[in-house]
Design a protein around this motif. Structure first.
Motif, PDB file in Angstrom:
ATOM      1  N   UNK A  15      50.840  32.046 -44.752  1.00 26.07           N
ATOM      2  CA  UNK A  15      49.445  31.600 -44.634  1.00 26.07           C
ATOM      3  C   UNK A  15      48.488  32.752 -44.927  1.00 26.07           C
ATOM      4  N   UNK A  16      48.813  33.941 -44.484  1.00 26.56           N
ATOM      5  CA  UNK A  16      47.988  35.101 -44.810  1.00 26.56           C
ATOM      6  C   UNK A  16      47.978  35.327 -46.325  1.00 26.56           C
ATOM      7  N   UNK A  17      49.138  35.211 -46.944  1.00 28.25           N
ATOM      8  CA  UNK A  17      49.204  35.374 -48.396  1.00 28.25           C
ATOM      9  C   UNK A  17      48.325  34.351 -49.100  1.00 28.25           C
ATOM     10  N   UNK A  36      51.547  22.708 -46.452  1.00 29.87           N
ATOM     11  CA  UNK A  36      52.961  22.627 -46.833  1.00 29.87           C
ATOM     12  C   UNK A  36      53.732  23.910 -46.541  1.00 29.87           C
ATOM     13  N   UNK A  37      53.161  24.810 -45.790  1.00 28.27           N
ATOM     14  CA  UNK A  37      53.805  26.101 -45.539  1.00 28.27           C
ATOM     15  C   UNK A  37      55.142  25.950 -44.822  1.00 28.27           C
ATOM     16  N   UNK A 246      46.281  23.281 -42.495  1.00 25.52           N
ATOM     17  CA  UNK A 246      46.864  23.579 -41.184  1.00 25.52           C
ATOM     18  C   UNK A 246      47.003  25.087 -40.964  1.00 25.52           C
ATOM     19  N   UNK A 247      46.629  25.517 -39.764  1.00 23.94           N
ATOM     20  CA  UNK A 247      46.709  26.927 -39.405  1.00 23.94           C
ATOM     21  C   UNK A 247      45.401  27.676 -39.531  1.00 23.94           C
ATOM     22  N   UNK A 248      44.414  27.045 -40.161  1.00 27.34           N
ATOM     23  CA  UNK A 248      43.065  27.617 -40.281  1.00 27.34           C
ATOM     24  C   UNK A 248      42.097  26.519 -39.862  1.00 27.34           C
ATOM     25  N   UNK A 249      41.554  26.625 -38.674  1.00 26.91           N
ATOM     26  CA  UNK A 249      40.880  25.483 -38.052  1.00 26.91           C
ATOM     27  C   UNK A 249      39.722  24.914 -38.865  1.00 26.91           C
TER      28      UNK A 249
END
Length: 282
Positions: A15-17, A36-37, A246-249
């Motif tokens: 997700x950072x990438x 889709x991570x 998903x993962x970044x609100x």
């Protein structure tokens, strides 16, 4: 199959990438990539059987086709962190002369990419052909493909769906990224997909449902179950419910982050929600 670190740590790093790649290029598709991570990390680092260095023919190995090619950031990140090419190359995303173009292409020779995918609706046809090739060559390995839900509005998919069932292509496992969003809005508003489960069943497919596509265990369980149903006269589809962004609100629950890049402040907010890992940024 490479498993260099814990899967949950790989998810965070991927997700950072993704957000850094799209921010650096000032263009790209973060929403579907983030959603889709878990799928990509599980598929490449805890499920598929393959060997490195990469060989295009994939004889005796499981192979994967990305049909919704715009989510290339997650594809590139997981390929690099699974050993297909140097991680530092992620910094070239969407740059001139880079092998990491906005949509995956083959003429640059990027390991892991077997087909160009940017025009939606075509990847399933390629995957069906690859699966038939393995059958004809008595190759027991499996073929995997990922499609977007909005992509199912393309008619070519349904020709391939009908063909695969009619020809008993049972070494094929297709996953639908069912996030309910596409570039112009919710799929329900743009062009309703109807009951996908019943549609695939009526076309002669074996249908599995994963309501937790952003849960590593559920993704692994779904893929494992699909393999158990393979080689049994029917192609298999997993309808996988995910959350775009998903993962970044601030990217979740909306189609608006389908294809725009975060600015500097938004990038920092996204990174703050996905703390640095031991893998390290590229």
């Amino acid at each position: 199959m490479s498993k260099p670190h814990r899967l949950d740590e790989n998810v965070i790093q991927t997700r950072r990438d993704i957000v850094r790649m799209v921010h650096g290029a000032k263009s790209g598709h973060p929403g579907g990539s983030l959603g889709c991570t878990e799928f990509f990390v599980t598929l490449f680092q805890n499920h598929m059987n393959y060997q490195l260095p990469f060989e295009m023919d994939g004889i005796g190995q499981d192979v994967f086709f990305l049909s919704n090619g715009h989510i290339s950031p997650v594809f590139y990140s997981v390929l690099a962190r699974s050993g297909f090419f140097p991680i530092k190359e992620l910094a070239t995303f969407r740059k001139i002369n880079s092998r990491l173009q906005g949509h995956p292409t083959t003429h640059e020779g990027l390991p892991g990419v077997r087909v160009a995918s940017g025009s939606l609706g075509q990847g399933l046809s390629v995957a069906v052909g690859a699966a038939l090739s393995k059958t004809l060559n008595q190759d027991p390995a499996l073929v995997y493909a990922l499609l977007g839900d909005g992509e199912l509005q393309e008619g070519q998919n349904w020709e391939a769906i009908m063909f695969a069932a009619g020809n008993h292509v049972d070494n094929l496992i297709v996953t639908i990224d069912y996030n309910g969003q596409q570039i112009d809005g919710a799929t329900q508003d743009v062009l309703p997909l109807g009951n996908l489960e019943e549609k695939f069943k009526s076309f002669g497919w074996r249908v599995l449902i994963n309501h937790q596509g952003n849960d590593l265990h559920a993704v692994k369980e779904g893929l494992t179950k699909a393999v158990k149903h393979s080689n049994n006269s029917k192609p298999i589809v997993i309808i996988m419910k995910t959350e775009m962004g998903h993962g970044v609100d601030f990217m979740m629950h909306s189609h608006q982050w389908h294809g725009i890049a975060p600015n500097d402040q938004q990038l920092q907010l996204a990174l703050d929600q996905n703390s640095p890992t031991s893998l390290g940024d590229y």
